[in-house]
Design a protein around this motif. Structure first.
Motif, PDB file in Angstrom:
ATOM      1  N   SER A 160       0.839  -1.197   0.000  1.00  0.00           N
ATOM      2  CA  SER A 160       0.000   0.000   0.000  1.00  0.00           C
ATOM      3  C   SER A 160       0.872   1.244   0.000  1.00  0.00           C
ATOM      4  O   SER A 160       1.989   1.240   0.543  1.00  0.00           O
ATOM      5  CB  SER A 160      -0.905  -0.001   1.239  1.00  0.00           C
ATOM      6  OG  SER A 160      -1.598   1.213   1.359  1.00  0.00           O
ATOM      7  N   PRO A 172       0.632   1.041   7.172  1.00  0.00           N
ATOM      8  CA  PRO A 172      -0.451   0.305   7.837  1.00  0.00           C
ATOM      9  C   PRO A 172      -1.072   1.085   8.994  1.00  0.00           C
ATOM     10  O   PRO A 172      -2.276   0.980   9.239  1.00  0.00           O
ATOM     11  CB  PRO A 172       0.240  -0.964   8.323  1.00  0.00           C
ATOM     12  CG  PRO A 172       1.352  -1.172   7.361  1.00  0.00           C
ATOM     13  CD  PRO A 172       1.835   0.208   7.036  1.00  0.00           C
ATOM     14  N   LEU A 187      -4.947   1.935   9.475  1.00  0.00           N
ATOM     15  CA  LEU A 187      -5.689   1.645  10.698  1.00  0.00           C
ATOM     16  C   LEU A 187      -6.442   2.877  11.191  1.00  0.00           C
ATOM     17  O   LEU A 187      -7.607   2.779  11.597  1.00  0.00           O
ATOM     18  CB  LEU A 187      -4.732   1.141  11.779  1.00  0.00           C
ATOM     19  CG  LEU A 187      -5.377   0.821  13.129  1.00  0.00           C
ATOM     20  CD1 LEU A 187      -6.386  -0.311  12.988  1.00  0.00           C
ATOM     21  CD2 LEU A 187      -4.307   0.456  14.156  1.00  0.00           C
ATOM     22  N   ILE A 232      -0.137  -6.079   6.771  1.00  0.00           N
ATOM     23  CA  ILE A 232      -1.452  -6.285   6.163  1.00  0.00           C
ATOM     24  C   ILE A 232      -1.345  -7.413   5.136  1.00  0.00           C
ATOM     25  O   ILE A 232      -0.463  -7.409   4.282  1.00  0.00           O
ATOM     26  CB  ILE A 232      -1.964  -5.006   5.472  1.00  0.00           C
ATOM     27  CG1 ILE A 232      -2.087  -3.855   6.480  1.00  0.00           C
ATOM     28  CG2 ILE A 232      -3.327  -5.265   4.813  1.00  0.00           C
ATOM     29  CD1 ILE A 232      -2.509  -2.533   5.859  1.00  0.00           C
ATOM     30  N   ARG A 233      -2.262  -8.378   5.238  1.00  0.00           N
ATOM     31  CA  ARG A 233      -2.325  -9.487   4.292  1.00  0.00           C
ATOM     32  C   ARG A 233      -3.751  -9.644   3.762  1.00  0.00           C
ATOM     33  O   ARG A 233      -4.705  -9.166   4.375  1.00  0.00           O
ATOM     34  CB  ARG A 233      -1.900 -10.806   4.967  1.00  0.00           C
ATOM     35  CG  ARG A 233      -0.423 -10.918   5.280  1.00  0.00           C
ATOM     36  CD  ARG A 233      -0.114 -12.298   5.826  1.00  0.00           C
ATOM     37  NE  ARG A 233       1.319 -12.543   5.935  1.00  0.00           N
ATOM     38  CZ  ARG A 233       2.048 -12.261   6.996  1.00  0.00           C
ATOM     39  NH1 ARG A 233       1.465 -11.704   8.043  1.00  0.00           N
ATOM     40  NH2 ARG A 233       3.335 -12.520   7.018  1.00  0.00           N
ATOM     41  N   HIS A 274      -7.054 -11.797   3.298  1.00  0.00           N
ATOM     42  CA  HIS A 274      -7.674 -12.809   4.142  1.00  0.00           C
ATOM     43  C   HIS A 274      -7.554 -14.176   3.468  1.00  0.00           C
ATOM     44  O   HIS A 274      -7.880 -14.330   2.294  1.00  0.00           O
ATOM     45  CB  HIS A 274      -9.147 -12.461   4.386  1.00  0.00           C
ATOM     46  CG  HIS A 274      -9.784 -13.235   5.490  1.00  0.00           C
ATOM     47  ND1 HIS A 274     -10.064 -14.577   5.403  1.00  0.00           N
ATOM     48  CD2 HIS A 274     -10.203 -12.852   6.723  1.00  0.00           C
ATOM     49  CE1 HIS A 274     -10.624 -14.984   6.520  1.00  0.00           C
ATOM     50  NE2 HIS A 274     -10.727 -13.967   7.349  1.00  0.00           N
ATOM     51  N   TYR A 299      -9.267  -7.892   4.221  1.00  0.00           N
ATOM     52  CA  TYR A 299      -7.853  -7.880   4.552  1.00  0.00           C
ATOM     53  C   TYR A 299      -7.708  -8.167   6.046  1.00  0.00           C
ATOM     54  O   TYR A 299      -8.638  -7.947   6.836  1.00  0.00           O
ATOM     55  CB  TYR A 299      -7.213  -6.525   4.246  1.00  0.00           C
ATOM     56  CG  TYR A 299      -6.976  -6.243   2.775  1.00  0.00           C
ATOM     57  CD1 TYR A 299      -7.143  -7.223   1.801  1.00  0.00           C
ATOM     58  CD2 TYR A 299      -6.563  -4.972   2.360  1.00  0.00           C
ATOM     59  CE1 TYR A 299      -6.919  -6.953   0.462  1.00  0.00           C
ATOM     60  CE2 TYR A 299      -6.329  -4.690   1.022  1.00  0.00           C
ATOM     61  CZ  TYR A 299      -6.519  -5.690   0.074  1.00  0.00           C
ATOM     62  OH  TYR A 299      -6.302  -5.416  -1.259  1.00  0.00           O
ATOM     63  N   MET A 322      -5.086  -7.284   9.237  1.00  0.00           N
ATOM     64  CA  MET A 322      -3.941  -6.536   9.762  1.00  0.00           C
ATOM     65  C   MET A 322      -3.508  -7.182  11.070  1.00  0.00           C
ATOM     66  O   MET A 322      -4.295  -7.303  11.996  1.00  0.00           O
ATOM     67  CB  MET A 322      -4.309  -5.070  10.003  1.00  0.00           C
ATOM     68  CG  MET A 322      -3.127  -4.227  10.487  1.00  0.00           C
ATOM     69  SD  MET A 322      -3.563  -2.475  10.799  1.00  0.00           S
ATOM     70  CE  MET A 322      -4.032  -1.925   9.164  1.00  0.00           C
ATOM     71  N   THR A 323      -2.274  -7.636  11.107  1.00  0.00           N
ATOM     72  CA  THR A 323      -1.726  -8.191  12.346  1.00  0.00           C
ATOM     73  C   THR A 323      -0.735  -7.195  12.929  1.00  0.00           C
ATOM     74  O   THR A 323       0.098  -6.630  12.204  1.00  0.00           O
ATOM     75  CB  THR A 323      -1.025  -9.537  12.106  1.00  0.00           C
ATOM     76  OG1 THR A 323      -0.008  -9.363  11.109  1.00  0.00           O
ATOM     77  CG2 THR A 323      -2.017 -10.581  11.636  1.00  0.00           C
ATOM     78  N   GLU A 369      -5.232  -8.634  15.943  1.00  0.00           N
ATOM     79  CA  GLU A 369      -5.583  -9.070  14.594  1.00  0.00           C
ATOM     80  C   GLU A 369      -6.895  -8.387  14.223  1.00  0.00           C
ATOM     81  O   GLU A 369      -7.894  -8.526  14.937  1.00  0.00           O
ATOM     82  CB  GLU A 369      -5.748 -10.587  14.510  1.00  0.00           C
ATOM     83  CG  GLU A 369      -6.099 -11.046  13.096  1.00  0.00           C
ATOM     84  CD  GLU A 369      -6.296 -12.544  12.973  1.00  0.00           C
ATOM     85  OE1 GLU A 369      -5.311 -13.247  12.683  1.00  0.00           O
ATOM     86  OE2 GLU A 369      -7.440 -12.997  13.191  1.00  0.00           O
ATOM     87  N   PRO A 374     -11.592  -3.553   2.951  1.00  0.00           N
ATOM     88  CA  PRO A 374     -10.746  -2.459   2.451  1.00  0.00           C
ATOM     89  C   PRO A 374     -11.502  -1.473   1.557  1.00  0.00           C
ATOM     90  O   PRO A 374     -11.077  -0.314   1.435  1.00  0.00           O
ATOM     91  CB  PRO A 374      -9.654  -3.189   1.664  1.00  0.00           C
ATOM     92  CG  PRO A 374     -10.279  -4.467   1.248  1.00  0.00           C
ATOM     93  CD  PRO A 374     -11.214  -4.844   2.359  1.00  0.00           C
TER      94      PRO A 374
END
Length: 384
Positions: free
Chosen positions: A107, A111, A115, A219-220, A222, A229, A231-232, A247, A252
């Motif tokens: 992105s 991140p 958020l 960010i990955r 799902h 998506y 976000m961890t 998590e 998005p």
């Protein structure tokens, strides 16, 4: 005589068909055959919402016919026709989506900025006028023994402002707490916890610019849902204060949070210096999982589960405290309810409220207890 018999038959038939009938559904994974917890089950006729327990079970009452819709983030949605529900304990199998899209998302924005946007947008979306009927419950353990339980069917009225109006329909409390246990343990503050779910106060430490020095943001896609998506956010090994793992599952496109989980691993707890002063608390477990529902233009809290465990340092002893709290939304409505000011519940929790039991609301209000949980409640009720 024939007319009398016919009239009796007609009246009996009307009575039978007008009676409420109880149904139960058990939801399982079609591949593993294991029960699925926190599946959303909606009764389409009444718009009642239910969540499956650890056994994958939901129970509800119907007056007449209604199809049932079943959904869960990781599985394909399923609609069951009413005719299939006639067998009590009907087992439903869901197909896993298995999209395998857990690659890292690149992105232009950091991140943390992402958020900030999804938290702000989600909070704004929740800050509208509506009401939720919620089944709340709480288990309390003192020194590894269940010593207190309460639950209730309550209504939260949101007016587009941070504050809420709370009305209690029914409630019950069983068991006793020792007088030397601090008052903040006698039930969660219902309004306060709902406010935290609405304005996402749990994320405040992550939104601070300094958080980038404490946490690793990734960010990955799902792994099982191409529309979301994940976000961890995990503490760096060198982090001085951060101990929570986050998590966050979000949409998005709509920039709305669908689910978040916060927990503390034993490794992170090992970093915390143990307190020894009187009335201090040393956390031994902390877990929060909150789900939201996006249904067309409607967006609201769906359910939550919180667990906290810690050792309370007293003058001559240490008490082990464990509390499990859950919210389950059973109905969403845009219409405001009418009430008098005397009806408003202004206490922090249901702890001191006199029991008001009109129906077996705990079995049909969105979240049925497991056999183990029923045994705990019964044992505490018996001691009263």
């Amino acid at each position: 005589m024939r007319k009398s018999i016919l009239l009796f038959f007609v009246l009996s038939s009307v009575s039978v068909f007008s009676q409420n009938e109880e149904y139960s559904i058990i939801v399982k994974d079609i591949e593993t055959l294991l029960p699925i917890e926190n599946v959303t089950v909606e009764i389409l006729k009444t718009k009642q919402i239910l969540s499956s327990n650890k056994d994958g079970k939901v129970t509800f009452i119907l007056n007449g016919a209604s199809n049932v819709q079943i959904s869960e983030t990781n599985y394909e949605d399923l609609t069951i026709r009413w005719a299939s529900l006639k067998e009590n304990g009907f087992v439903v199998y869901l197909n896993n989506k298995n999209n395998k899209l857990d690659e890292i998302v690149l992105s232009k924005q950091s991140p943390q900025k992402v958020l900030q946007k999804i938290v702000s947008n989600s909070a704004d979306k929740l800050a509208s006028s509506y009401r939720l009927k919620v089944y709340v419950r709480e288990f309390f353990m003192l020194d590894n023994k269940y010593s207190y339980y309460n639950d209730g069917l309550v209504n939260f009225q949101f007016s587009g402002k941070p504050s809420t109006t709370l009305l209690v329909e029914q409630n019950r409390s069983y068991g006793l707490l020792e007088t030397d246990v601090s008052t903040d343990l006698k039930g969660y503050d219902l309004n306060n916890i709902m406010k935290n779910y609405s304005d996402f106060k749990y994320f405040d430490p992550l939104l601070d610019p300094k958080a980038k020095k404490e946490y690793d943001f990734i960010i990955r896609g799902h792994a099982k849902n191409k529309d979301y998506y994940v976000m961890t956010i995990t503490p760096f090994d060198k982090a001085k204060e951060a101990i929570d793992n986050f998590e966050i599952i979000y949409d998005p496109e709509k920039k709305l949070i669908v689910e978040f989980t916060i927990d503390i691993t034993p490794q992170n707890l090992d970093k915390v210096v143990e307190k020894t002063t009187e009335n201090s608390k040393n956390i031994t477990r902390s877990f929060i999982k909150v789900d939201y529902r996006l249904d067309g233009e409607d967006y609201y809290l769906l359910n939550s589960n919180e667990e906290i465990a810690y050792n309370l340092i007293l003058k001559e002893e240490v008490k082990k405290i464990q509390v499990r709290n859950s919210f389950t939304t059973t109905n969403f409505n845009r219409q405001n309810f009418t009430y008098s000011e005397s009806d408003v519940f202004k206490e922090k929790s249901l702890f001191n409220k006199k029991n008001k039991i009109l129906t077996n609301y705990w079995d049909i209000s969105g979240f049925v207890a497991t056999d183990e949980e029923k045994a705990i409640v019964s044992s505490l009720e018996f001691k009263m």
